[in-house]
Design an enzyme around this catalytic site. Sequence first.
Site, mmCIF file in Angstrom:
data_model
loop_
_atom_site.group_PDB
_atom_site.id
_atom_site.type_symbol
_atom_site.label_atom_id
_atom_site.label_comp_id
_atom_site.label_asym_id
_atom_site.label_seq_id
_atom_site.Cartn_x
_atom_site.Cartn_y
_atom_site.Cartn_z
ATOM 1 N N TYR A 44 0.818 -1.213 0.000
ATOM 2 C CA TYR A 44 0.000 0.000 0.000
ATOM 3 C C TYR A 44 0.854 1.265 0.000
ATOM 4 C CZ TYR A 44 -4.151 -2.870 0.984
ATOM 5 O OH TYR A 44 -5.165 -3.795 0.915
ATOM 6 N N LYS B 296 2.959 -15.179 2.785
ATOM 7 C CA LYS B 296 2.884 -16.001 1.563
ATOM 8 C C LYS B 296 4.320 -16.373 1.202
ATOM 9 C CE LYS B 296 0.679 -17.842 -1.961
ATOM 10 N NZ LYS B 296 -0.243 -18.993 -1.830
ATOM 11 N N ASP C 10 -3.488 -17.911 2.144
ATOM 12 C CA ASP C 10 -4.662 -18.580 1.545
ATOM 13 C C ASP C 10 -5.256 -19.578 2.531
ATOM 14 O OD1 ASP C 10 -2.263 -19.935 1.189
ATOM 15 O OD2 ASP C 10 -2.663 -20.573 -0.865
ATOM 16 N N ASP D 107 -5.588 -6.183 5.866
ATOM 17 C CA ASP D 107 -6.767 -5.483 5.363
ATOM 18 C C ASP D 107 -7.837 -6.503 4.967
ATOM 19 O OD1 ASP D 107 -8.412 -3.463 4.401
ATOM 20 O OD2 ASP D 107 -7.402 -3.333 2.456
ATOM 21 N N ASP E 209 -11.463 -7.882 7.287
ATOM 22 C CA ASP E 209 -12.854 -7.833 6.802
ATOM 23 C C ASP E 209 -13.503 -9.211 6.915
ATOM 24 O OD1 ASP E 209 -12.434 -5.151 6.030
ATOM 25 O OD2 ASP E 209 -13.699 -5.393 4.247
HETATM 26 C C1 IPM Z 1 -9.285 -0.171 6.026
HETATM 27 C C2 IPM Z 1 -9.674 0.375 4.684
HETATM 28 C C3 IPM Z 1 -8.555 1.225 4.141
HETATM 29 C C4 IPM Z 1 -7.294 0.380 4.130
HETATM 30 C C5 IPM Z 1 -8.799 1.854 2.771
HETATM 31 C C6 IPM Z 1 -10.066 2.680 2.779
HETATM 32 C C7 IPM Z 1 -7.632 2.647 2.276
HETATM 33 O O1 IPM Z 1 -10.001 -0.664 3.829
HETATM 34 O O2 IPM Z 1 -9.028 0.627 6.953
HETATM 35 O O3 IPM Z 1 -9.245 -1.384 6.173
HETATM 36 O O4 IPM Z 1 -7.072 -0.376 3.201
HETATM 37 O O5 IPM Z 1 -6.525 0.453 5.074
HETATM 38 MG MG MG Z 2 -10.146 -2.543 4.767
#
Ligand code: IPM
Ligand code: MG
Length: 359
Positions: free
Chosen positions: A143, A192, A224, A248, A252
Amino acid sequence: MMNYNIAVIRGDGIGPEIVKEAIKALNVAAKRFGFALNYHEVLMGGCAIDATGVPLPEETIRVCKASSAVLLGAVGGPKWETLPGHLRPEAGLLGIRSALGLYANLRPAVLFDPLKDACPLKAEIVQNGLDILMVRELTGGIYFGERGRSKGERGEEAYDTERYSVMEVERIGRIGFEAAKRRSGKLTSVDKANVLESSRLWRETMHRLAKEYPEVAYDDMLVDNAAMQLVRNPARFDVVVTSNMFGDILSDEASMITGSIGMLPSASLGDGTLGLYEPIHGSAPDIAGTGSANPLATILSCAMLLRYSLNQQEAANAIERAVQLALEEGWRTADIAAGKESIGTQQMGDIVCRLIETA
Ligand code: IPM
Ligand code: MG
């Protein structure tokens, strides 16, 4: 009376609505536990682009650096999606984490007992509950690596670069080991290493560190496989430490198995006590302005703010208990209502505030 400066970034989409409820909760906790909070509103993300032309104004960085903590809603939205990458709201978010040196992102994924029904996994998989701490590296990796476009033999190309130094892996690794020591003593590092050189350096470094923490049960897992184990047997995880992109994605996924992404708070920390606190979800432009967003992730982020940056442990505990009680009383926003009756953002905020007074 202790007095703290809090920088507030309401952001875009549902950001302002959820931050409003979070500030209400902070104020009730401050009043009850006898400290004062001064809020300084600053701009970041889409609203900053509209007002100043850039996603992260210098003034925002200055105010945040001079504060005890930063409270953030969420940034981004379709309005700014066609801007060049460095001018998008997300660039402001990455920029502020980096400018404040916040390399460690703690994302606790806890399945609250009353929300067991909202968990999409089979009951027997989560019968013993779920309590995972994701430790995500936040200021390095792909990133932040070199990226660009070029015209190659095969036409237009684009590239992004994953790069990690030993120093970066060590400092996030230590956060992982220390967190594991405070919890059940188990740490899983996700990489990985069967493909990526940066992951091989990550793994070597983690193995070296592991020798310094003999009391922690350490293992490595390929990303994975980790994605699969998170839904197959999530209870095998306690603390997970991983790179920026893998963290990231996996956070989620972890959020979904706790019922809703609307429940997960986060703390971004560096070497000092300054931290940035935000829900892990985004700005949800589709429901912005409808008053239906779940404010609990942001309210729980305030508990982390009180714990890590202000060292107000009792106030932090009270907020977490209040959220637990609100869920036990049966209050649900639409995202966790599983089709049953739900309440709005403000009403959920009011209920949690009432409970903080006595929780
Ligand atoms: C998070 C979000 C951010 C990230 C994005 C919006 C840049 O997805 O905080 O997880 O990838 O860090
Ligand atoms: Mg995120």
